[in-house]
Write an enzyme that holds these catalytic residues in place. Sequence first.
Site, PDB file in Angstrom:
ATOM      1  NE  ARG A  56      65.766  37.564  77.538  1.00  0.00           N
ATOM      2  CZ  ARG A  56      65.544  37.480  78.843  1.00  0.00           C
ATOM      3  NH1 ARG A  56      66.559  37.318  79.681  1.00  0.00           N
ATOM      4  NH2 ARG A  56      64.318  37.544  79.315  1.00  0.00           N
ATOM      5  CG  HIS A  60      64.984  42.374  77.172  1.00  0.00           C
ATOM      6  ND1 HIS A  60      64.388  42.037  78.367  1.00  0.00           N
ATOM      7  CD2 HIS A  60      64.787  41.317  76.348  1.00  0.00           C
ATOM      8  CE1 HIS A  60      63.875  40.817  78.265  1.00  0.00           C
ATOM      9  NE2 HIS A  60      64.115  40.360  77.047  1.00  0.00           N
ATOM     10  CG  ASN A  88      65.126  43.463  81.808  1.00  0.00           C
ATOM     11  OD1 ASN A  88      64.708  42.692  80.946  1.00  0.00           O
ATOM     12  ND2 ASN A  88      65.126  44.775  81.655  1.00  0.00           N
ATOM     13  CG  HIS A 187      63.459  32.335  72.382  1.00  0.00           C
ATOM     14  ND1 HIS A 187      62.179  32.443  72.859  1.00  0.00           N
ATOM     15  CD2 HIS A 187      64.087  33.469  72.779  1.00  0.00           C
ATOM     16  CE1 HIS A 187      62.031  33.589  73.515  1.00  0.00           C
ATOM     17  NE2 HIS A 187      63.176  34.233  73.476  1.00  0.00           N
TER      18      HIS A 187
HETATM   19  C1  HEM Z   1      58.253  37.232  71.370  1.00  0.00           C
HETATM   20  C2  HEM Z   1      58.331  37.561  72.630  1.00  0.00           C
HETATM   21  C3  HEM Z   1      59.426  37.089  73.543  1.00  0.00           C
HETATM   22  C4  HEM Z   1      59.251  36.610  74.803  1.00  0.00           C
HETATM   23  C5  HEM Z   1      57.932  36.466  75.543  1.00  0.00           C
HETATM   24  C6  HEM Z   1      60.548  36.261  75.303  1.00  0.00           C
HETATM   25  C7  HEM Z   1      60.799  35.761  76.572  1.00  0.00           C
HETATM   26  C8  HEM Z   1      62.000  35.253  76.988  1.00  0.00           C
HETATM   27  C9  HEM Z   1      62.214  34.621  78.256  1.00  0.00           C
HETATM   28  C10 HEM Z   1      61.153  34.479  79.340  1.00  0.00           C
HETATM   29  C11 HEM Z   1      63.489  34.192  78.293  1.00  0.00           C
HETATM   30  C12 HEM Z   1      64.181  33.456  79.427  1.00  0.00           C
HETATM   31  C13 HEM Z   1      64.267  34.338  80.635  1.00  0.00           C
HETATM   32  C14 HEM Z   1      64.609  33.591  81.888  1.00  0.00           C
HETATM   33  O1  HEM Z   1      63.958  32.593  82.197  1.00  0.00           O
HETATM   34  O2  HEM Z   1      65.545  34.037  82.590  1.00  0.00           O
HETATM   35  C15 HEM Z   1      64.106  34.554  77.041  1.00  0.00           C
HETATM   36  C16 HEM Z   1      65.400  34.271  76.695  1.00  0.00           C
HETATM   37  C17 HEM Z   1      65.984  34.728  75.533  1.00  0.00           C
HETATM   38  N1  HEM Z   1      65.419  35.599  74.619  1.00  0.00           N
HETATM   39 FE1  HEM Z   1      63.473  36.019  74.455  1.00  0.00          FE
HETATM   40  N2  HEM Z   1      61.481  36.526  74.345  1.00  0.00           N
HETATM   41  C18 HEM Z   1      60.858  37.043  73.258  1.00  0.00           C
HETATM   42  C19 HEM Z   1      61.461  37.500  72.102  1.00  0.00           C
HETATM   43  C20 HEM Z   1      62.821  37.585  71.933  1.00  0.00           C
HETATM   44  C21 HEM Z   1      63.477  38.314  70.883  1.00  0.00           C
HETATM   45  C22 HEM Z   1      62.762  39.166  69.841  1.00  0.00           C
HETATM   46  C23 HEM Z   1      64.822  38.136  71.057  1.00  0.00           C
HETATM   47  C24 HEM Z   1      65.993  38.690  70.292  1.00  0.00           C
HETATM   48  C25 HEM Z   1      65.952  39.155  69.089  1.00  0.00           C
HETATM   49  C26 HEM Z   1      64.992  37.246  72.174  1.00  0.00           C
HETATM   50  C27 HEM Z   1      66.188  36.724  72.602  1.00  0.00           C
HETATM   51  C28 HEM Z   1      66.341  35.846  73.650  1.00  0.00           C
HETATM   52  C29 HEM Z   1      67.547  35.080  73.918  1.00  0.00           C
HETATM   53  C30 HEM Z   1      68.787  35.028  73.034  1.00  0.00           C
HETATM   54  C31 HEM Z   1      67.329  34.384  75.111  1.00  0.00           C
HETATM   55  C32 HEM Z   1      68.314  33.453  75.839  1.00  0.00           C
HETATM   56  C33 HEM Z   1      69.178  34.328  76.721  1.00  0.00           C
HETATM   57  C34 HEM Z   1      70.179  33.584  77.590  1.00  0.00           C
HETATM   58  O3  HEM Z   1      70.475  32.408  77.385  1.00  0.00           O
HETATM   59  O4  HEM Z   1      70.692  34.249  78.508  1.00  0.00           O
HETATM   60  N3  HEM Z   1      63.767  36.964  72.699  1.00  0.00           N
HETATM   61  N4  HEM Z   1      63.169  35.215  76.265  1.00  0.00           N
END
Ligand code: HEM
Length: 327
Positions: A56, A60, A88, A187
Amino acid sequence: MSPLFTAFLLLAAMASAAPLRPEFYFRTCPEAELIVRKVMRKAMIREPRSVASVMRFQFHDCFVNGCDASVLLDDTSTMLGEKLALSNINSLRSYEVIDEIKEKLEKVCPGTVSCADIIVMAARDAVALTGGPDWKVKLGRQDSLTASQEDSNNIMPSPRANASLLIDLFARFNLSIKDLVALSGSHSIGQARCFSIVFRLYNQSGTGKPDPTIEPRYRQKLNELCPLGGDGNVTGDLDATPTTFDNVYFEDLVAGRGFLNSDQTLFTFPQTSEYVRLFSKDQHAFFKAFVEGMIKMGDLQSGRPGEIRTNCRVVNSRRPVDVHFES
Ligand code: HEM
Ligand SMILES: *[C@@H]1O[C@H](CO)[C@@H](O)[C@H](O)[C@H]1NC(C)=O
Ligand SMILES: *[C@@H]1O[C@H](CO)[C@@H](O)[C@H](O)[C@H]1NC(C)=O
Ligand SMILES: *[C@@H]1O[C@H](CO)[C@@H](O)[C@H](O)[C@H]1NC(C)=O
Ligand SMILES: *[C@@H]1O[C@H](CO)[C@@H](O)[C@H](O)[C@H]1NC(C)=O
């Protein structure tokens, strides 16, 4: 060398930073990629989720003033960094995995491998280690001298975002609708907090009702995990196979089992739904589009002066010129 050619080289150098290339560390730190993968493999064994958390970082970091490891800088007395920005705080995690990679690299080739490149290598490794595609990453980035909480707050999308907002946001970075859908497939691994979904479970768009696009049995499950007024820090899986990088994320979206609103909206909106359908049926097409998207996202650069940090959390100290007082 002719003066004309020299002038040309100078202009080329001014126009853009040196182009990124996979061989960047072949001479100066040939073991770099092996070391990164080794630490990532160890981290995954210690805690399977950690590699998703590290992946992630690329999103970011690269969206906020380019891929320059600005996201890794701790706050200082004069600078509010990105770690406590809205998207974050209490959410980005596994910074210690990056620290461990950096420590190992500093032992083998001090002052050579940037934290920004570590993020990009580690993100690729997270995908490869969890069953996804493997690919060559371009290297040669520099680390920023600053970070901006304000820029992160202004840029990073909310989990409430709809597809039309996300399409516009990604377009600002020259990322296509296909890139958006494929990159959201990240995701396929990892978890998110109840905090990120309670609004859609109980008060979607201020209606006082749940998001009607959630499949009823899945909603029941989410209600149990995230009761109204419950602990917002409880986490749930982003798809049905959260430690395997696969296209199950897209199958889940087609079935109305997307965790975040920003996930499910990709199937609800016609501009993005065709790609969701395609990737749900064709994992190879997903992997191919995902790799293309990651490479494009990794090409985002700040164009500002940088350095190779020795500690990813702080900029290198600039030692003041020694002043000698004679008595
Ligand atoms: C398209 C728009 C995106 C939105 C709105 C978004 C939003 C989020 C949110 C809200 C979370 C969970 C945060 C939490 O509740 O603590 C998350 C987790 C994650 N995001 Fe995204 N995300 C997006 C795109 C991406 C992209 C482009 C990547 C990487 C290339 C990514 C990788 C991840 C990963 C791997 C997790 C899980 C992290 C963990 O388990 O600690 N996301 N994302
Ligand atoms: C998407 O979200 C934006 C921002 O919240 C809102 O202004 C817009 O009306 C929404 N678009 C659609 C088509 O629902
Ligand atoms: C997007 O592409 C245009 C045209 O090639 C370029 O001028 C612009 O700098 C690019 N924007 C980003 C954020 O890379
Ligand atoms: C739902 O959200 C709206 C607007 O954000 C707010 O005014 C309302 O009080 C909320 N309703 C409940 C039941 O929380
Ligand atoms: C989650 O935990 C952190 C740290 O313990 C706390 O500051 C924060 O308020 C909690 N967040 C939610 C949404 O409950």
